[in-house]
Scaffold this active site. Structure first.
Site, PDB file in Angstrom:
ATOM      1  N   CYS A   1     -12.395  14.748 -23.163  1.00 50.21           N
ATOM      2  CA  CYS A   1     -11.897  13.602 -22.396  1.00 50.21           C
ATOM      3  C   CYS A   1     -12.946  13.161 -21.365  1.00 50.21           C
ATOM      4  CB  CYS A   1     -10.579  13.986 -21.735  1.00 50.21           C
ATOM      5  SG  CYS A   1      -9.747  12.644 -20.878  1.00 50.21           S
TER       6      CYS A   1
ATOM      7  N   CYS B   1      -9.591  12.620 -11.415  1.00 51.49           N
ATOM      8  CA  CYS B   1      -8.504  11.934 -12.104  1.00 51.49           C
ATOM      9  C   CYS B   1      -7.173  12.589 -11.732  1.00 51.49           C
ATOM     10  CB  CYS B   1      -8.709  12.016 -13.611  1.00 51.49           C
ATOM     11  SG  CYS B   1     -10.140  11.109 -14.194  1.00 51.49           S
TER      12      CYS B   1
ATOM     13  N   CYS C   1      -5.797  15.789 -13.490  1.00 53.82           N
ATOM     14  CA  CYS C   1      -6.658  16.980 -13.388  1.00 53.82           C
ATOM     15  C   CYS C   1      -6.957  17.358 -11.943  1.00 53.82           C
ATOM     16  CB  CYS C   1      -7.972  16.731 -14.138  1.00 53.82           C
ATOM     17  SG  CYS C   1      -7.730  16.290 -15.853  1.00 53.82           S
TER      18      CYS C   1
ATOM     19  N   CYS D   1     -17.063  17.864 -14.364  1.00 55.61           N
ATOM     20  CA  CYS D   1     -16.771  17.013 -15.520  1.00 55.61           C
ATOM     21  C   CYS D   1     -17.964  16.935 -16.461  1.00 55.61           C
ATOM     22  CB  CYS D   1     -16.392  15.611 -15.061  1.00 55.61           C
ATOM     23  SG  CYS D   1     -17.662  14.804 -14.106  1.00 55.61           S
TER      24      CYS D   1
END
Ligand code: SF4
Length: 202
Positions: free
Chosen positions: A80, A163, A166, A189
């Site tokens: 993602c 985000c 998360c 990330c």
């Protein structure tokens, strides 16, 4: 400059407003950010006249989740982040020689190995980390001194904001990134993970 509108990024935006407000500033708008984060973009526009550009993945969240049979953040978060952050960043910086990030070297082991100015092999350009040696205390002192707009979630137990799916609030005294992908070993990330000339990470 890339910003997720964290406290450090807001400091750099303040500096850019004074030094050169024409510097391109962008945010990787994954489609999963907090409303408070998106509202901060508007506050920054109002305060500095700096219009932070949204850089988005090709697929909307709805299209992406349809393609994968649901969201990937719970089961395949690396994929993602790759699809919604790394790939859009690669596209956004084509033709650029350098980018600015707001990382600090006390945040993660990868960031501890970063340089103030160095070659970013992952994105094939120079990376400038002006706040690398700042402490969290330095950041907040600068914010207070200049009355810089910041994400209100910082006052609600979110020292590090990514985000929404998360990111969790953390208890006082916890590591700042404990609320990022909590319950997993993931703490980055991938944007700021070192990659060496042979393509290997650490
Ligand atoms: S932080 Fe979470 S929602 Fe955002 S891109 Fe990464 S896995 Fe997806």
């Amino acid at each position: 400059m890339a910003t997720a509108f964290g406290a450090e990024g807001c400091c750099i935006i303040q500096m850019l407003a004074e030094i050169d407000p024409m510097v391109r500033v962008f945010n990787l708008e994954t489609g999963y950010q907090f409303p408070e984060t998106l509202e901060l973009r508007e506050k920054i526009l109002k305060r500095y006249g700096i219009e932070v550009e949204y850089v988005r993945a090709e697929l909307t969240v709805a299209e992406y989740e349809k393609e994968h049979g649901g969201p990937l953040w719970g089961s395949r978060s690396d994929q993602c982040c790759h699809d919604r952050k790394i790939v859009p960043l690669r596209r956004a910086v084509v033709g650029y020689d350098a980018w600015i990030s707001a990382i600090r070297n006390d945040q993660t082991p990868d960031r501890a190995q970063a340089s103030l100015i160095g070659w970013d092999n992952k994105f094939r350009m120079v990376k400038v980390n002006p706040l690398l040696h700042w402490t969290k205390k330095d950041v907040w002192a600068y914010i207070m001194k200049h009355d810089i707009p910041y994400n209100p979630l910082h006052d609600m137990g979110y020292p590090s904001i990514g985000c929404q799916p998360c990111t969790r609030p953390v208890a006082d005294g916890s590591n700042d990134r404990a609320g990022r992908w909590s319950g997993t070993v993931k703490k980055e990330c991938g944007l700021h993970v070192m990659e060496y000339a042979d393509g290997s990470g650490i």
